[in-house]
Design a protein around this motif. Structure first.
Motif, mmCIF file in Angstrom:
data_model
loop_
_atom_site.group_PDB
_atom_site.id
_atom_site.type_symbol
_atom_site.label_atom_id
_atom_site.label_comp_id
_atom_site.label_asym_id
_atom_site.label_seq_id
_atom_site.Cartn_x
_atom_site.Cartn_y
_atom_site.Cartn_z
ATOM 1 N N GLU A 149 0.855 -1.191 0.000
ATOM 2 C CA GLU A 149 0.000 0.000 0.000
ATOM 3 C C GLU A 149 0.881 1.227 0.000
ATOM 4 O OE1 GLU A 149 -0.978 0.162 4.641
ATOM 5 O OE2 GLU A 149 -2.164 -1.321 3.538
ATOM 6 N N GLY A 150 0.792 1.966 -1.054
ATOM 7 C CA GLY A 150 1.624 3.154 -1.144
ATOM 8 C C GLY A 150 3.048 2.769 -1.498
ATOM 9 N N PRO A 151 4.009 3.431 -0.840
ATOM 10 C CA PRO A 151 5.396 3.290 -1.263
ATOM 11 C C PRO A 151 6.021 1.952 -0.876
ATOM 12 C CG PRO A 151 5.237 4.715 0.657
ATOM 13 C CD PRO A 151 3.841 4.381 0.290
ATOM 14 N N ARG A 152 5.420 1.290 0.084
ATOM 15 C CA ARG A 152 6.120 0.079 0.491
ATOM 16 C C ARG A 152 5.139 -0.967 1.035
ATOM 17 N NH1 ARG A 152 5.753 0.585 5.614
ATOM 18 N NH2 ARG A 152 5.448 2.655 6.486
ATOM 19 N N PRO A 153 5.610 -2.186 1.141
ATOM 20 C CA PRO A 153 4.742 -3.273 1.597
ATOM 21 C C PRO A 153 4.655 -3.314 3.123
ATOM 22 C CG PRO A 153 6.870 -4.163 1.006
ATOM 23 C CD PRO A 153 6.937 -2.695 0.762
ATOM 24 N N ARG A 154 3.529 -3.860 3.582
ATOM 25 C CA ARG A 154 3.364 -4.089 5.010
ATOM 26 C C ARG A 154 2.913 -5.529 5.220
ATOM 27 N NH1 ARG A 154 0.474 1.169 6.270
ATOM 28 N NH2 ARG A 154 1.976 2.392 7.458
ATOM 29 N N ARG A 155 3.314 -6.081 6.359
ATOM 30 C CA ARG A 155 2.922 -7.462 6.603
ATOM 31 C C ARG A 155 1.702 -7.487 7.513
ATOM 32 N NH1 ARG A 155 7.176 -11.936 7.608
ATOM 33 N NH2 ARG A 155 5.955 -13.748 6.975
ATOM 34 N N TYR A 156 0.636 -8.050 7.043
ATOM 35 C CA TYR A 156 -0.595 -8.133 7.822
ATOM 36 C C TYR A 156 -0.765 -9.516 8.423
ATOM 37 C CZ TYR A 156 -2.452 -3.619 6.444
ATOM 38 O OH TYR A 156 -2.644 -2.280 6.283
ATOM 39 N N TYR A 157 -1.115 -9.547 9.697
ATOM 40 C CA TYR A 157 -1.376 -10.815 10.375
ATOM 41 C C TYR A 157 -2.864 -10.931 10.678
ATOM 42 C CZ TYR A 157 3.603 -11.478 11.372
ATOM 43 O OH TYR A 157 4.942 -11.673 11.274
ATOM 44 N N VAL A 158 -3.367 -12.158 10.633
ATOM 45 C CA VAL A 158 -4.764 -12.392 11.011
ATOM 46 C C VAL A 158 -4.868 -13.808 11.575
ATOM 47 C CG1 VAL A 158 -5.597 -13.410 8.857
ATOM 48 C CG2 VAL A 158 -7.141 -12.030 10.253
ATOM 49 N N LEU A 159 -5.890 -14.060 12.367
ATOM 50 C CA LEU A 159 -6.070 -15.395 12.945
ATOM 51 C C LEU A 159 -6.333 -16.425 11.853
ATOM 52 C CD1 LEU A 159 -8.401 -14.721 16.029
ATOM 53 C CD2 LEU A 159 -6.038 -15.483 16.077
ATOM 54 N N SER A 160 -5.748 -17.587 12.014
ATOM 55 C CA SER A 160 -6.076 -18.712 11.145
ATOM 56 C C SER A 160 -7.268 -19.435 11.766
ATOM 57 C CB SER A 160 -4.884 -19.671 11.065
ATOM 58 O OG SER A 160 -4.706 -20.305 12.312
ATOM 59 N N ALA A 161 -7.704 -20.487 11.085
ATOM 60 C CA ALA A 161 -8.851 -21.243 11.618
ATOM 61 C C ALA A 161 -8.484 -21.825 12.980
ATOM 62 C CB ALA A 161 -9.235 -22.344 10.640
ATOM 63 N N ASP A 162 -7.302 -22.428 13.066
ATOM 64 C CA ASP A 162 -6.831 -22.952 14.351
ATOM 65 C C ASP A 162 -6.743 -21.851 15.387
ATOM 66 O OD1 ASP A 162 -4.509 -25.609 13.338
ATOM 67 O OD2 ASP A 162 -6.653 -25.604 13.839
ATOM 68 N N GLY A 163 -6.293 -20.682 14.910
ATOM 69 C CA GLY A 163 -6.127 -19.557 15.808
ATOM 70 C C GLY A 163 -7.451 -19.128 16.416
ATOM 71 N N ARG A 164 -8.485 -19.089 15.584
ATOM 72 C CA ARG A 164 -9.807 -18.701 16.093
ATOM 73 C C ARG A 164 -10.279 -19.667 17.159
ATOM 74 N NH1 ARG A 164 -11.756 -14.701 12.927
ATOM 75 N NH2 ARG A 164 -10.711 -14.683 10.903
ATOM 76 N N ARG A 165 -10.097 -20.939 16.840
ATOM 77 C CA ARG A 165 -10.554 -21.963 17.789
ATOM 78 C C ARG A 165 -9.797 -21.833 19.107
ATOM 79 N NH1 ARG A 165 -9.440 -28.077 16.522
ATOM 80 N NH2 ARG A 165 -9.652 -28.864 18.648
ATOM 81 N N LEU A 166 -8.466 -21.642 18.984
ATOM 82 C CA LEU A 166 -7.646 -21.514 20.178
ATOM 83 C C LEU A 166 -8.052 -20.298 20.985
ATOM 84 C CD1 LEU A 166 -4.886 -23.126 21.007
ATOM 85 C CD2 LEU A 166 -3.920 -20.884 20.749
#
Lengths: 349, 117
Positions: B76-93
């Motif tokens: 986004e814009g001039p440079r990349p960013r790393r986005y994290y989000v819960l995985s399916a296992d993560g949601r359950r946990l």
């Protein structure tokens, strides 16, 4: 703009040096850090352009490169980490003990079979460098295990409480004492083994002219008991603490030593009697006159040895008494605490 | 004077341990929607959980390695960013851990002595 990227690049390069050697992982972490640093910069100082001081300030907040790398790879900060350390210690203990025992046995065999081939270098040099090499190899193996985050397979067999070893007495074996005792024992054997050759050089081919002719006749027994003493010391070093059976062993070895000492003492008294000397300390006139012949030296040497033997006998009897006392006391202690239903608390190592 | 310092050190060490204990759960809790690292630190800080870079970012990586988070680079814009989000296992946990947490709060309330000022 050139300076800004350069500073961050240099920072990331330093961080990369301490990261795991997996190239993809390293590049990934660096890319992420770059993005995070930029985020921090922009949130602190809005806008695209940043001065070197501003960049430096943000970098400082992130921390020194080594520390940042460490947070991504905590296990890599150890040569041998806490996870592996117990097994390392155990392996080291076993290998060193086996090594020592084997060396002593080989030494004993050499003494019996080919004493002429023994050299002092062989003994201590070989022992020391051998131990160093073994230590280095074990450390190296565990370092590799740590580095690549492996875990050696350990058999977790069902343990049986009935097989717990017998309770040791409180007293730890004096490590330093044992090691010194072993060293002295080995030196003594070296001396005894070489004595015939040395004496032959000094005095002439006739060993009867030796300083103390009686030691010869007892030589094999002296060497044998010294070897047994060394093996016992190695055993005690391994066990770490005195136990009932090791105390009994020590007492037995002491008794054998006492028997030998008494036998030698009797022989010395006889020899002196045959030479016409019945007093405790006899100083030949020849000494006063200044003429010191081999005969005179012999008499003095034999008398001196006799005194030394008496002292040794007293020391051995005393030590045996002490061992016996401690043995009895440990049983009384155990009986007491069992009777009172208290738990025995052993002091830490 | 030195007693105070020793006490202070002890306090800081233990309070840090407390915070470290809840950090993973707090992180998982805020990643129901995708977020990038710096925004997360900011959000946690404003909510009252102060965390420094050196703790959170490696944690995010570890959670991803354990399969609880998913990440992707977004330009986004001039440079990349790393986005994290819960995985399916993560949601359950997260759901299970949240229950555990509620339970823990009740238990601690019963265990801790009443502090009367």
């Amino acid at each position: 703009m050139e300076t800004k990227t350069n500073l961050i690049d240099r920072y990331l390069y330093q961080v990369g040096r301490d990261l795991p050697s997996n190239k993809n992982k390293r590049a990934d972490i660096q890319a992420e850090l770059r993005s995070l640093i930029s985020d921090a910069l922009e949130s602190r100082y809005p806008g695209q352009e940043h001065s070197e001081e501003q960049v430096a300030e943000v970098l400082k907040e992130f921390g020194p490169p080594a520390k940042v790398a460490a947070s991504y790879f905590p296990e890599g900060q150890y040569l041998i980490g806490p996870r592996l350390y117990p097994q390392f210690r155990m392996t080291l203990g076993i290998v060193v003990t086996i090594f020592l025992v084997v060396q002593v046995i080989l030494f004993g065999v050499a003494v019996v079979i080919r004493p002429e081939s023994l050299q002092i270098d062989d003994l201590f040099g070989g022992l020391f460098s051998g131990l160093m090499i073994a230590f280095g190899i074990i450390v190296g193996i565990f370092w590799l295990l740590q580095r690549y985050e492996l875990e050696p397979e350990t058999e977790e067999s069902e343990w049986d409480p009935a097989e717990l070893p017998t309770l040791p007495t409180d007293e730890p074996v004096g490590r330093l004492e044992r090691v010194i005792s072993i060293a002295i024992g080995m030196v003594a054997i070296m001396l005894l083994v070489f004595m015939p050759a040395w004496l032959a050089e000094f005095i002439g081919p006739d060993p009867e002219q030796a300083f103390n002719p009686l030691i010869y006749s007892f030589l094999p027994y002296i060497i044998a008991l010294t070897l047994i003493g060394i093996l016992l010391d190695v055993l005690l070093l391994w066990r770490g603490r005195w136990e009932a059976w090791t105390r009994v062993l020590k007492m037995l070895v002491n008794v054998l030593d006492i028997a030998l000492v008494l036998a030698m003492l009797a022989a010395h008294v006889d020899w002196l009697a045959q030479a016409g000397i019945t007093q405790f300390m006899f100083i030949p006139d020849a000494l006063a006159e200044g003429t010191v012949t081999p005969d005179v030296i012999q008499v003095l040497a034999v008398q001196g040895t006799r005194i030394a033997l008496i002292v040794a006998a007293i020391a051995l009897v005393a030590d045996t008494g002490v061992q016996a006392y401690k043995l009895v006391r440990s049983y009384i202690n155990r009986a007491d605490t069992e009777r009172l239903g208290m738990e025995i608390r052993l002091p830490r190592g | 004077m030195t007693e105070n310092n020793a006490y202070q050190e002890n306090y800081e060490r233990l309070t840090l341990e407390l915070r470290r204990g809840v950090l993973a759960l707090a992180t998982l809790g805020r990643l129901t929607g995708p977020k990038y690292g710096y925004a997360l630190i900011d959000e946690l800080g404003r909510a009252g959980l102060e965390i420094d870079h050196g703790t959170l970012y490696p944690l995010l990586r570890r959670l991803e390695e354990q399969g609880l988070l998913e990440s992707e680079w977004v330009v986004e814009g001039p440079r990349p960013r790393r986005y994290y989000v819960l995985s399916a296992d993560g949601r359950r946990l997260l759901a299970e851990l949240s229950d555990d947490w509620a339970q823990l709060v009740r238990v601690m309330a019963a265990l801790l002595p009443e502090i009367t000022d």
